[in-house]
Design an enzyme around this catalytic site. Sequence first.
Site, PDB file in Angstrom:
ATOM      1  CD  GLU A 151      -0.146  -1.368   3.094  1.00 58.91           C
ATOM      2  OE1 GLU A 151       0.001  -1.499   4.296  1.00 58.91           O
ATOM      3  OE2 GLU A 151      -0.160  -2.323   2.306  1.00 58.91           O
ATOM      4  CG  ASP A 187      16.857  17.567 -34.408  1.00 58.03           C
ATOM      5  OD1 ASP A 187      17.029  17.084 -35.531  1.00 58.03           O
ATOM      6  OD2 ASP A 187      16.712  18.786 -34.194  1.00 58.03           O
ATOM      7  CG  ASP A 207      15.824  22.295 -31.012  1.00 58.50           C
ATOM      8  OD1 ASP A 207      15.675  21.525 -31.989  1.00 58.50           O
ATOM      9  OD2 ASP A 207      16.665  23.218 -31.005  1.00 58.50           O
ATOM     10  CG  ASP A 253      13.040  17.406 -33.216  1.00 56.49           C
ATOM     11  OD1 ASP A 253      13.381  16.582 -34.076  1.00 56.49           O
ATOM     12  OD2 ASP A 253      13.688  18.441 -32.952  1.00 56.49           O
ATOM     13  CG  ASN A 300       5.123 -11.798   6.434  1.00 51.46           C
ATOM     14  OD1 ASN A 300       5.985 -12.470   6.990  1.00 51.46           O
ATOM     15  ND2 ASN A 300       5.096 -10.475   6.506  1.00 51.46           N
ATOM     16  CG  ASN A 351       1.134  -4.185   5.737  1.00 50.47           C
ATOM     17  OD1 ASN A 351       2.112  -4.857   5.445  1.00 50.47           O
ATOM     18  ND2 ASN A 351       0.331  -3.644   4.833  1.00 50.47           N
ATOM     19  CG  ASP A 387       3.477  -0.035   4.687  1.00 51.79           C
ATOM     20  OD1 ASP A 387       4.336  -0.763   4.165  1.00 51.79           O
ATOM     21  OD2 ASP A 387       2.260  -0.223   4.561  1.00 51.79           O
TER      22      ASP A 387
END
Length: 839
Positions: free
Chosen positions: A282, A324, A586, A590, A654, A679, A683
Amino acid sequence: MNNKQKPQVFDFDYKTCSKEILFEKFQTNSSGLSEAEAQKRLDEYGFNEAARKQKRTLVLQFILKFFHPLVVLLLVIAAVSFLTGDAVSGSIIGVMAFMSVALGFFQEYRAGQEADKLSEMVHTTATVYRNGKPKEISIREVVPGDIVDLFAGDMIPADIRIIQAKDLFINQSALTGESMPVEKTPLTNSIAFMGSSVVSGTALAVVIKTGLATEFGEISKRLSSINQPTSFDRGINKFVWLMIRAMVILVIVICAINYFTKGNLMEALLFSLAVAIGLTPEMLPMLVTINLSKGAIAMSKKDVIVKRLNSIQNFGAMDVLCTDKTGTLTLDRIVLEKYCDVVRKEDQGVLKLAYLNSYYQTGLKNILDKAVLKYEKLVVKQYKKVDEMPFDFSRRIMSVVVDMEGKHKIIAKGAPEEILKRCKKYELDGELEDLDQIVLTDLKEEYDTLSADGFRVLAVAYKDMGVNKEVYSKDDEQDLVLKGYIAFLDPPKPTAKKTIEVLRKLGIELKVLTGDNDLVAKKICSDVGLDIKGLLTGVQLEKISDDQLKDLVKTTTVFARLSPLQKERVIHALHRNGHTVGFLGDGINDAPALKAADVGISVNNAVDIAKESADIILLQKNLMVLRDGVLEGRRVFGNIFKYIKMGASSNFGNMFSMTGASFLLPFLPMYPIQIILNNFLYDISQVAIPSDEVDEEYLLKSRSWNVDYIKKFMMYFGPLSSVFDYLTFGVLLFIFHAGPALFATCWFLESMCTQLLVIHIIRTGKIPFVESWPSPFLIFTSIYIISVALVLPYTPLGAYFKFVMPPASFFLFLIAIVGFYLWSVQAMKVWFIKKYGYE
């Protein structure tokens, strides 16, 4: 105002028809349109601007971020938690999802604002005739039939037909990639396109097409409909769906086992739900965003604007950079490169005559004259101009007559073939020799060699007048003496060669995709040290299939004379070969390639459509910032991948343990609230990963999302952690004779310690704390969260989470089992890296 443009289709050849027919068809004249007529046409045809993707509202942008598969999964689990009465779990997961979305939205919004500021700095206007008088208006208000006045430095405001011109040279490199300006006249080559610019000369033109009907507009219209997923998007999605499939299968299995072995459906559902949360990474959306945001901030300090966060990782994963040529590898500025005699040896005399010719001409000096005069300042006050024969397009020569110590000398400069036709002799090492047909052939080979090297070549000749005259004409441009040649080039940027060398060391292959001709492209590539393995032109590319192109891109380094869509086609061919592709450009030509690439890179002085299509904008002209961007991208990827490897293998382990425990134990191995807490604490500790160091060796290779590698990592390291879980189960059951509460508490503590400490093994391919140190913040979070976990059962809060106080002897076992586990992971890591490498 009607922004839907009326089609601009013509039933006549506007390129070659007479001026009178042009005026008649467009219902205009040399005095231009009236203000009323111009307004009427603006209502009819719409604004003269390119297509843009319709911007979503901020609210909609924010809402759409919740539709990421992993965020949707988190929200579903949170909703189920609330429905089953587990508000704590639901709240925790909901907050995680919201924080991830909010952080990503804020960073991308800020980067978008910076990019918009760049565009707002440019306000382009055009001079048109309205009611018979010149008037400066915004380019977006130009309409078909407008009469446009053009001067050096002006942007071509729409697709136009030249009806009057003097020494007009147009730079259309933004559209075609050609480095040299192109000459335009009312009779030949009379069309100029929106987005190009006037280098020198003046002109009067009729606007033929505006807005989406222009060549520029066609490209922008195509781009506005493209939404190309990048390698980062594809990689994240593959991993997410891998985890979702694994989670669904395991949750169903675990729920069924617990229901049939223990007979309590609600308890089985709650436990399965907790297992689903435990398997779900998560924190991934948040950690990805934090890593990317950290990378964006680091790059902004080096004058690099990141418009789309995901592009940072693509920058690091890039293994092919297509670029380019004009304005990216080169300065986009014509300079005098050579001045040489007829056998191409450097000759100051040639430079002197060329300088006098450019200095004394009174016509509008074109870009080549300016390059000659800028090359070196020569003293000319001892000479006096007598006359000149201006340049014209039929003879393609410009001559001046100079008084040199009382004697007149004609100095001519122009197209080599035209100069040679007027020469009877040539000069070499101070000696004059006759110019017969055999010698003429040899001399042509000399300037052909210069042209083949990519130079724009002019010949320089002179004639010493035996008798001085007051007035000279082009008839005097006969019996000339060929002195030599001057050669021009758009030179490479000073940092180009070093950048290519650095990128090569970083494992990035460079390919040049240019609209310019193959001779110029080969010359520039040679100058910057690019090994040309193969060259393919647009004409050749047009004749081959996509499958043939897929094979050819493997061995081709330079692609020349490409159209915008052909550049895009090359990018797609590289994608089919499994490459993560960057494109640096540029120009207008392109833009499709910038959009198709995994990471589009442009520069601050690029045309607007190129900056809009790019993911990253370089504010410096120094190409070495590319190296910084690549390394930052690899750091970001390295830290994201640490979390994924750690989370996937640990969570997977786990779940194996949970499945086995569901079979073997008469009670739940860990309470649902404890799984959620486990958890959550884990985290929190992983928030420090973006601050972690990445080994220098890791940065030397490009890496992309390798889901197969993640699968292998899960399959080896997941079961390894389960082995130690089962060992813990045995000790708790047969040595400590633990009941449900003590069992769950002790396994919680063992699980927390192994998960939090193993990251220090997995985070590096080296020996941890000996050859590679984690960041201080990561060390702090690991120690802090372990301390919280160990103390929690001894606090009043422990009872809320159904903890009991473990016996002191358990901690001796805990130290032993954790130490043995970490040693085993290090040993398996060494073996795994030898077999599969280190990603």
